[in-house]
Motif scaffolding. Structure first.
Motif, PDB file in Angstrom:
ATOM      1  N   THR A 123       0.838  -1.205   0.000  1.00 25.57           N
ATOM      2  CA  THR A 123       0.000   0.000   0.000  1.00 25.57           C
ATOM      3  C   THR A 123       0.865   1.244   0.000  1.00 25.57           C
ATOM      4  OG1 THR A 123      -1.718  -1.160   1.235  1.00 25.57           O
ATOM      5  CG2 THR A 123      -1.809   1.253   1.243  1.00 25.57           C
ATOM      6  N   PHE A 124       0.550   2.171  -0.897  1.00 28.44           N
ATOM      7  CA  PHE A 124       1.249   3.449  -0.912  1.00 28.44           C
ATOM      8  C   PHE A 124       0.863   4.262   0.319  1.00 28.44           C
ATOM      9  CE2 PHE A 124       3.489   4.136  -4.930  1.00 28.44           C
ATOM     10  CZ  PHE A 124       3.064   3.040  -5.675  1.00 28.44           C
ATOM     11  N   VAL A 125       1.865   4.945   0.910  1.00 28.35           N
ATOM     12  CA  VAL A 125       1.656   5.790   2.082  1.00 28.35           C
ATOM     13  C   VAL A 125       2.007   7.217   1.715  1.00 28.35           C
ATOM     14  CG1 VAL A 125       2.383   6.268   4.453  1.00 28.35           C
ATOM     15  CG2 VAL A 125       2.160   3.904   3.665  1.00 28.35           C
ATOM     16  N   ALA A 126       1.214   8.173   2.193  1.00 30.31           N
ATOM     17  CA  ALA A 126       1.507   9.583   1.947  1.00 30.31           C
ATOM     18  C   ALA A 126       2.802   9.955   2.670  1.00 30.31           C
ATOM     19  CB  ALA A 126       0.360  10.459   2.412  1.00 30.31           C
ATOM     20  N   ALA A 127       3.871  10.215   1.916  1.00 37.38           N
ATOM     21  CA  ALA A 127       5.168  10.509   2.513  1.00 37.38           C
ATOM     22  C   ALA A 127       5.330  11.975   2.828  1.00 37.38           C
ATOM     23  CB  ALA A 127       6.291  10.080   1.564  1.00 37.38           C
ATOM     24  N   GLN A 128       4.701  12.837   2.085  1.00 39.63           N
ATOM     25  CA  GLN A 128       4.837  14.265   2.328  1.00 39.63           C
ATOM     26  C   GLN A 128       3.524  14.950   2.038  1.00 39.63           C
ATOM     27  OE1 GLN A 128       8.142  15.529  -0.088  1.00 39.63           O
ATOM     28  NE2 GLN A 128       9.607  15.083   1.529  1.00 39.63           N
ATOM     29  N   GLY A 129       2.697  15.072   3.074  1.00 40.92           N
ATOM     30  CA  GLY A 129       1.431  15.739   2.909  1.00 40.92           C
ATOM     31  C   GLY A 129       1.611  17.154   2.392  1.00 40.92           C
ATOM     32  N   MET A 130       0.912  17.496   1.338  1.00 43.82           N
ATOM     33  CA  MET A 130       0.972  18.803   0.686  1.00 43.82           C
ATOM     34  C   MET A 130       2.369  19.078   0.130  1.00 43.82           C
ATOM     35  SD  MET A 130      -2.098  19.746   0.950  1.00 43.82           S
ATOM     36  CE  MET A 130      -2.091  21.455   0.460  1.00 43.82           C
TER      37      MET A 130
END
Length: 271
Positions: free
Chosen positions: A259-266
């Motif tokens: 599963t891809f994870v948000a590494a850098q929100g915005m």
């Protein structure tokens, strides 16, 4: 005209400044001095080694090693989180009972939590608190977030960085072993929004010079810059594939089925 500080003097002075700040704000100035070094241990952002150095008079001092290969590719906030992680190992060596070998035990985990860093085997909520290879994440409004915000609204910066680093912008995972000597650990696998917010809050009242790795321009302290358009997030999967997309996507990698994870929100990094 005053001669600029030599790169060696400047680099180690900055790391010493950070050590003294966190020692004062998180450890009540109770930690002894140590020797901070730069090491390029593969797959390691830092480590702690007790009584590693000695002088001609028979005195010993501990080592905290930091990997400069990461200075330019992760936010300075995460570099500071690695430093404090290793400072907890130093605290435990002098005032507690370290686990055997590289094991991160409950005493260490409790100390980490008390200063605002939650131990986690995954670097995210729900991971194991103890183990051989440990990550951590910053607690919202915790002591570390507050202390780091204070440091980054002063004249603090990491001026020099390795421009030939081979780590790229790959995400860090539990496979990245930090404790290549006595103690150590993983930094968070994602940029913690609490740390970013600490800078955003402090930015409203203080403006100083260059707080980012390699950034010496004026009026940039506490500035959160966008790595991409504000409506795009960066996502990473366990096999280190990166994609960009709108916030809130749920993506499965066709290569590793992870599963891809948000590494850098915005897309926020600190410059």
């Amino acid at each position: 005209m005053k001669k600029p500080a030599a790169p060696t003097e400047q680099t180690y002075a900055e790391l010493q400044q950070a050590y003294e700040h966190f020692n004062r704000t998180l450890f009540d100035a109770g930690l002894p001095d140590c020797l901070i070094t730069l090491q390029r241990e593969k797959r390691s952002m830092g480590y702690f080694s007790s009584r590693r150095f000695a002088d001609a008079h028979g005195n010993f001092t501990d080592e905290i090693a930091m990997n400069p290969s990461y200075f330019a590719v992760v936010p300075v906030l995460e570099t500071m989180q690695t430093l404090v992680h290793e400072m907890c190992h130093l605290w435990q060596f002098h005032f507690g009972k370290p686990g055997r070998g590289r094991y991160h035990n409950e005493e260490w985990a409790s100390k980490m939590q008390s200063i605002g860093l939650m131990p986690s085997s995954t670097g995210q909520p729900g991971g194991a608190r103890t183990g051989e290879r440990m990550s951590d994440y910053a607690l919202q409004d915790g002591r570390f977030v507050q202390s780091c915000g204070q440091l980054l609204t002063t004249s603090f910066c990491l001026t020099w960085y390795d421009r030939f680093t081979d780590v790229g912008d790959r995400p860090r995972s539990p496979a990245h072993q930090m404790d290549s000597s006595v103690g150590g650990g993983e930094p968070p696998c994602v940029v913690n929004p609490a740390l970013t917010q600490a800078l955003v809050n402090s930015r409203n009242t203080v403006t100083t010079n260059g707080v980012g790795a390699g950034d010496t321009s004026e009026n940039t302290a506490g500035t959160v810059k966008q790595t991409g358009p504000s409506n795009r997030w960066k996502y990473v999967c366990p096999c280190n594939t990166n994609v960009w997309g709108k916030p809130g996507l749920q993506i499965i990698c066709g290569g590793c089925s992870g599963t891809f994870v948000a590494a850098q929100g915005m897309g926020a990094t600190v410059a």
